[in-house]
Motif scaffolding. Structure first.
Motif, PDB file in Angstrom:
ATOM      1  N   UNK A 259      -1.743  -0.225   2.365  1.00 22.76           N
ATOM      2  CA  UNK A 259      -0.303  -0.474   2.490  1.00 22.76           C
ATOM      3  C   UNK A 259       0.358   0.561   3.397  1.00 22.76           C
ATOM      4  N   UNK A 260      -0.240   0.770   4.568  1.00 22.18           N
ATOM      5  CA  UNK A 260       0.302   1.689   5.568  1.00 22.18           C
ATOM      6  C   UNK A 260       0.382   3.136   5.075  1.00 22.18           C
ATOM      7  N   UNK A 261      -0.450   3.484   4.097  1.00 24.46           N
ATOM      8  CA  UNK A 261      -0.508   4.847   3.582  1.00 24.46           C
ATOM      9  C   UNK A 261      -1.939   5.353   3.662  1.00 24.46           C
ATOM     10  N   UNK A 262      -2.117   6.546   4.206  1.00 23.76           N
ATOM     11  CA  UNK A 262      -3.445   7.145   4.292  1.00 23.76           C
ATOM     12  C   UNK A 262      -3.797   7.754   2.937  1.00 23.76           C
ATOM     13  N   UNK A 263      -4.904   7.339   2.358  1.00 24.76           N
ATOM     14  CA  UNK A 263      -5.374   7.895   1.093  1.00 24.76           C
ATOM     15  C   UNK A 263      -6.805   8.383   1.244  1.00 24.76           C
ATOM     16  N   UNK A 264      -7.261   9.070   0.221  1.00 23.83           N
ATOM     17  CA  UNK A 264      -8.609   9.632   0.248  1.00 23.83           C
ATOM     18  C   UNK A 264      -9.216   9.477  -1.134  1.00 23.83           C
ATOM     19  N   UNK A 265     -10.390   8.881  -1.233  1.00 29.12           N
ATOM     20  CA  UNK A 265     -11.045   8.752  -2.534  1.00 29.12           C
ATOM     21  C   UNK A 265     -11.720  10.072  -2.888  1.00 29.12           C
ATOM     22  N   UNK A 266     -12.051  10.214  -4.169  1.00 37.73           N
ATOM     23  CA  UNK A 266     -12.747  11.430  -4.602  1.00 37.73           C
ATOM     24  C   UNK A 266     -14.097  11.564  -3.901  1.00 37.73           C
ATOM     25  N   UNK A 267     -14.775  10.448  -3.654  1.00 35.63           N
ATOM     26  CA  UNK A 267     -16.046  10.490  -2.931  1.00 35.63           C
ATOM     27  C   UNK A 267     -15.838  10.983  -1.499  1.00 35.63           C
TER      28      UNK A 267
ATOM     29  N   UNK B  34     -17.997   2.616  -9.857  1.00 31.66           N
ATOM     30  CA  UNK B  34     -18.220   3.917 -10.490  1.00 31.66           C
ATOM     31  C   UNK B  34     -16.871   4.614 -10.629  1.00 31.66           C
ATOM     32  N   UNK B  35     -16.775   5.473 -11.615  1.00 30.63           N
ATOM     33  CA  UNK B  35     -15.513   6.162 -11.889  1.00 30.63           C
ATOM     34  C   UNK B  35     -15.162   7.111 -10.751  1.00 30.63           C
ATOM     35  N   UNK B  36     -13.894   7.121 -10.400  1.00 32.49           N
ATOM     36  CA  UNK B  36     -13.440   8.032  -9.353  1.00 32.49           C
ATOM     37  C   UNK B  36     -11.932   8.043  -9.259  1.00 32.49           C
ATOM     38  N   UNK B  37     -11.430   8.580  -8.146  1.00 35.25           N
ATOM     39  CA  UNK B  37      -9.994   8.667  -7.912  1.00 35.25           C
ATOM     40  C   UNK B  37      -9.679   8.259  -6.469  1.00 35.25           C
ATOM     41  N   UNK B  38      -8.451   7.830  -6.256  1.00 29.94           N
ATOM     42  CA  UNK B  38      -7.944   7.569  -4.912  1.00 29.94           C
ATOM     43  C   UNK B  38      -6.617   8.319  -4.779  1.00 29.94           C
ATOM     44  N   UNK B  39      -6.603   9.337  -3.915  1.00 29.61           N
ATOM     45  CA  UNK B  39      -5.452  10.219  -3.797  1.00 29.61           C
ATOM     46  C   UNK B  39      -4.649   9.986  -2.520  1.00 29.61           C
ATOM     47  N   UNK B  40      -3.323  10.062  -2.622  1.00 31.97           N
ATOM     48  CA  UNK B  40      -2.516  10.138  -1.404  1.00 31.97           C
ATOM     49  C   UNK B  40      -2.615  11.556  -0.838  1.00 31.97           C
ATOM     50  N   UNK B  41      -1.877  11.813   0.198  1.00 28.53           N
ATOM     51  CA  UNK B  41      -2.002  13.083   0.924  1.00 28.53           C
ATOM     52  C   UNK B  41      -1.703  14.294   0.044  1.00 28.53           C
TER      53      UNK B  41
END
Length: 240
Positions: free
Chosen positions: A8-16, A66-73
């Motif tokens: 959605x036009x936002x850069x995110x980063x997963x825990x992996x 698998x369990x993880x996270x998706x983080x914004x900046x």
């Protein structure tokens, strides 16, 4: 090198992706960070309730969840900061470049439409203010690093508060809320796991005034560096 995810036009980063990025920046001279260890650290840095907001199922190499996270900046930078300021800066710079590339890819609004033009201006202003706020919060932490490298001994709570330019009451409350220290006989005392981790050392002595024995907990250089990252995270959470 890891690839960032865009939603959605936002850069995110997963825990992996973040673990992969940290390992790539660290290089071969440092121990490789494991995803399971990173996952265990997330609630400690962001808080249990906050971290739950970014929980996500991530596919493994076989496509299984698998369990993880998706983080914004912001949260990506907080997690990187918990390891080092250099990693925090690397994540911030990299995601900023990706944001810039993404903004160029987004279609230009119709500026002949006053409503669309006003909305585009407001969005741009909000991003500008968010970036300025992050930089302002990070500035005193950079100053801390310069002071910290000159210190080689342990420090008392008051000395650490002064070094961090932190309000003593707020710093004390953070240590209690985060489960770092507790009161024992009216004395602020670290929990044993933090002593075992080398973040504190216990000093014993005898008062010259009344000859009573006393025990004082002091932050080691390792503990000072660790608590600085925790305090920076706490400040950013409070400012959000």
């Amino acid at each position: 090198m890891t690839q960032m995810t865009q939603i959605a036009n936002t850069v995110t980063m997963t825990s992996l992706e973040l673990v992969d990025f940290i390992n790539s920046v660290r290089g071969e001279e440092e121990a490789e960070l494991q995803h399971k260890d990173f996952l265990a650290k997330v609630p400690k840095v962001l808080g249990v309730e906050t971290s739950a907001k970014f929980s996500a199922d991530l596919p493994d190499s076989y496509g299984r969840p698998r369990r993880g996270y998706r983080f914004p900046k912001r949260e990506s930078c907080l997690m990187a900061m918990s390891y080092s300021y250099e990693l925090q800066a690397a994540v911030f710079d990299h995601m900023t470049k990706l944001e810039e590339a993404l903004s160029k890819a987004v279609s230009i609004p119709d500026f002949s439409d006053p409503v669309a033009a006003a909305r585009a201006w407001a969005d741009a202003k909000e991003r500008e203010l968010q970036t300025a706020q992050q930089l302002a919060l990070a500035a005193p932490k950079a100053a801390f690093v310069d002071q910290y490298v000159e210190n080689t001994g342990s420090m008392s709570f008051r000395q650490v508060a002064k070094l961090l330019k932190a309000n003593e009451r707020k710093l004390r409350q953070m240590l209690l809320d985060k489960g770092v220290m507790y009161y024992l006989g009216g004395v602020l005392t670290p929990y044993q796991p933090h002593i075992d981790a080398g973040r504190f050392e216990m000093k014993t002595g005898t008062s010259e005034r009344n000859s009573h024995a006393f025990t004082q907990s002091r932050f080691t250089p390792k503990g000072i560096q660790w608590i600085a990252g925790l305090w920076a995270s706490y400040e950013m959470e409070s400012a959000a």
